[in-house]
Design an enzyme around this catalytic site. Structure first.
Site, mmCIF file in Angstrom:
data_model
loop_
_atom_site.group_PDB
_atom_site.id
_atom_site.type_symbol
_atom_site.label_atom_id
_atom_site.label_comp_id
_atom_site.label_asym_id
_atom_site.label_seq_id
_atom_site.Cartn_x
_atom_site.Cartn_y
_atom_site.Cartn_z
ATOM 1 N N SER A 10 -3.690 -11.918 -17.833
ATOM 2 C CA SER A 10 -2.883 -11.730 -19.050
ATOM 3 C C SER A 10 -2.922 -12.993 -19.897
ATOM 4 C CB SER A 10 -1.435 -11.420 -18.686
ATOM 5 O OG SER A 10 -0.647 -11.512 -19.855
ATOM 6 N N HIS A 34 -6.031 -8.729 -20.136
ATOM 7 C CA HIS A 34 -4.791 -8.007 -20.390
ATOM 8 C C HIS A 34 -4.096 -8.650 -21.594
ATOM 9 C CE1 HIS A 34 -1.507 -5.394 -18.975
ATOM 10 N NE2 HIS A 34 -0.675 -6.387 -19.221
ATOM 11 N N ASP A 36 -0.731 -8.598 -23.687
ATOM 12 C CA ASP A 36 0.670 -8.164 -23.662
ATOM 13 C C ASP A 36 1.267 -8.204 -25.055
ATOM 14 O OD1 ASP A 36 1.411 -7.506 -20.943
ATOM 15 O OD2 ASP A 36 1.034 -9.612 -20.461
ATOM 16 N N MET A 38 4.439 -7.441 -27.429
ATOM 17 C CA MET A 38 5.903 -7.266 -27.376
ATOM 18 C C MET A 38 6.459 -7.354 -28.794
ATOM 19 S SD MET A 38 6.766 -9.626 -24.097
ATOM 20 C CE MET A 38 5.687 -9.670 -22.649
ATOM 21 N N HIS A 67 -1.422 -3.795 -23.410
ATOM 22 C CA HIS A 67 -0.175 -3.259 -22.851
ATOM 23 C C HIS A 67 0.904 -3.357 -23.913
ATOM 24 C CE1 HIS A 67 3.177 -3.911 -19.575
ATOM 25 N NE2 HIS A 67 3.331 -2.780 -20.226
ATOM 26 N N MET A 69 4.390 -3.129 -25.123
ATOM 27 C CA MET A 69 5.818 -3.085 -24.793
ATOM 28 C C MET A 69 6.558 -3.066 -26.125
ATOM 29 S SD MET A 69 5.496 -5.759 -21.654
ATOM 30 C CE MET A 69 3.938 -6.331 -22.329
ATOM 31 N N MET A 138 4.828 -1.380 -13.414
ATOM 32 C CA MET A 138 5.372 -2.734 -13.588
ATOM 33 C C MET A 138 5.983 -3.209 -12.267
ATOM 34 S SD MET A 138 5.034 -3.636 -16.927
ATOM 35 C CE MET A 138 5.737 -5.208 -16.509
ATOM 36 N N GLY A 143 8.704 -8.184 -20.259
ATOM 37 C CA GLY A 143 9.296 -9.109 -21.221
ATOM 38 C C GLY A 143 8.758 -10.523 -21.147
ATOM 39 N N PHE A 144 8.470 -10.975 -19.939
ATOM 40 C CA PHE A 144 8.071 -12.375 -19.796
ATOM 41 C C PHE A 144 7.063 -12.527 -18.661
ATOM 42 C CE2 PHE A 144 12.292 -12.168 -21.553
ATOM 43 C CZ PHE A 144 12.186 -12.999 -22.667
ATOM 44 N N GLY A 145 6.181 -13.508 -18.799
ATOM 45 C CA GLY A 145 5.298 -13.879 -17.700
ATOM 46 C C GLY A 145 6.047 -14.752 -16.705
ATOM 47 N N ASP A 176 1.355 -4.854 -12.464
ATOM 48 C CA ASP A 176 1.520 -5.898 -13.484
ATOM 49 C C ASP A 176 2.838 -6.619 -13.277
ATOM 50 O OD1 ASP A 176 1.554 -7.439 -15.757
ATOM 51 O OD2 ASP A 176 1.712 -5.764 -17.168
ATOM 52 N N GLY A 177 2.728 -7.903 -12.956
ATOM 53 C CA GLY A 177 3.923 -8.734 -12.816
ATOM 54 C C GLY A 177 3.982 -9.419 -11.462
ATOM 55 N N GLY A 178 3.884 -10.742 -11.469
ATOM 56 C CA GLY A 178 4.013 -11.510 -10.231
ATOM 57 C C GLY A 178 2.845 -11.357 -9.275
ATOM 58 N N GLY A 198 -1.063 -13.138 -14.883
ATOM 59 C CA GLY A 198 -0.944 -14.079 -15.989
ATOM 60 C C GLY A 198 -0.861 -15.502 -15.485
ATOM 61 N N SER A 199 0.329 -15.874 -14.998
ATOM 62 C CA SER A 199 0.523 -17.270 -14.605
ATOM 63 C C SER A 199 -0.356 -17.665 -13.423
ATOM 64 C CB SER A 199 2.000 -17.523 -14.302
ATOM 65 O OG SER A 199 2.530 -16.505 -13.500
HETATM 66 C C1 DX5 Z 1 5.327 -8.805 -18.424
HETATM 67 C C2 DX5 Z 1 3.880 -8.561 -18.783
HETATM 68 C C3 DX5 Z 1 2.929 -9.046 -17.743
HETATM 69 C C4 DX5 Z 1 2.997 -10.536 -17.499
HETATM 70 C C5 DX5 Z 1 2.293 -10.896 -16.255
HETATM 71 O O1 DX5 Z 1 6.126 -8.246 -19.389
HETATM 72 O O2 DX5 Z 1 3.626 -7.177 -18.975
HETATM 73 O O3 DX5 Z 1 1.607 -8.649 -18.060
HETATM 74 O O4 DX5 Z 1 2.449 -11.269 -18.560
HETATM 75 O O5 DX5 Z 1 2.499 -12.259 -16.027
HETATM 76 P P1 DX5 Z 1 2.655 -12.845 -14.552
HETATM 77 O O6 DX5 Z 1 1.371 -12.518 -13.832
HETATM 78 O O7 DX5 Z 1 2.844 -14.294 -14.789
HETATM 79 O O8 DX5 Z 1 3.827 -12.158 -13.913
HETATM 80 ZN ZN ZN Z 2 1.461 -6.510 -19.120
#
Ligand code: DX5
Ligand code: ZN
Length: 225
Positions: A10, A34, A36, A38, A67, A69, A138, A143-145, A176-178, A198-199
């Site tokens: 991401s 990916h 994101d 928002m 994606h 959101m 999800m 909302g946030f990485g 997606d997420g963590g 992402g991170s």
């Molecule tokens: C959250 C996003 C994810 C996020 C993933 O709202 O949809 O795609 O950026 O980031 P990580 O991998 O850091 O959880």
């Molecule tokens: Zn995403």
């Protein structure tokens, strides 16, 4: 059925001042990117619009896994496709006729996905599943990485994989997420084949090594090897 595993970093966790360079760095090691999106309404954060995708399209040949959101995918999803997103995923509860939107996006030549948040059951999208190319589950609240993976979502991933098998469907099952080298194995064991990180990729000092590490942890956890 054994599908290719796909890692989609991401760009939300990349340095937005040097996006093209950041993407070039991961490009050899990953399959998709990916994106994101928002809007400050569906989630309390604002990120990027179609103009950014349009410019990034010239900077990489990786497919964009976009994606959305956002509360108005009917207006904006076609704009992201026109800007160069091969795939667009939306949260279907915000649209009155998601099946119609899926059809419209398919007519534009896009792959189409729908997404469910951690508390939303699979039954919410079951009617749509025969029509989509991807289901994004999800594994954090959108909302946030940089949030922690929610293992309590894994039974729903298993349920989605079982539904796909039982119904002879072929959508990709994306988490997606963590997602990281430590959590991807659980997602694979539950049936996921496509991973957003992402991170864990852009936050690592060596992005290629991080991506390769996630993909090899995913391969190692495959039930069918
Ligand atoms: C959250 C996003 C994810 C996020 C993933 O709202 O949809 O795609 O950026 O980031 P990580 O991998 O850091 O959880
Ligand atoms: Zn995403």
């Amino acid at each position: 059925m054994s599908r290719d595993l796909i890692l989609a970093p991401s760009i939300l966790s990349a340095d937005f001042a040097r996006l093209a360079d950041e993407i070039a760095e991961v490009e050899p090691a990953v399959q998709w990117l990916h994106v994101d999106v928002m809007d400050g309404h569906y989630v309390p954060n604002v990120t990027i619009g179609p103009v950014v995708v349009e410019h990034l399209r010239k900077a990489t040949s990786l497919p964009f896994d976009t994606h959305l959101m956002i509360t108005d995918p009917r207006t904006y999803a076609p704009q992201f496709v026109a800007a160069g997103s091969e795939s667009v995923t939306f949260h279907p509860e915000v649209d009155d006729d998601p099946l119609d939107l899926i059809d419209r996006l398919h007519e534009m030549g896009a792959r189409v996905g729908v997404s469910i948040k951690p508390a939303q059951p699979l039954s919410m999208v079951e009617e749509l599943l025969p029509h989509v190319d991807l289901l994004l589950v999800m594994t954090v609240e959108p909302g946030f990485g940089g949030q922690s993976f929610m293992p309590e979502v894994l039974p729903k991933v298993r349920e989605a994989a079982a539904w796909r098998e039982a119904n002879g469907a072929s959508f990709r099952l994306e988490v997606d997420g963590g997602i990281s080298v430590d959590t991807v194995g659980q997602a694979v064991a539950a049936g996921a084949d496509t991973f957003v990180a992402g991170s864990a990729v852009f936050g690592a000092p060596d992005r290629v090594a991080a991506a390769e590490g996630i993909l090899s942890a995913a391969r190692a956890a495959r039930p069918d090897g």
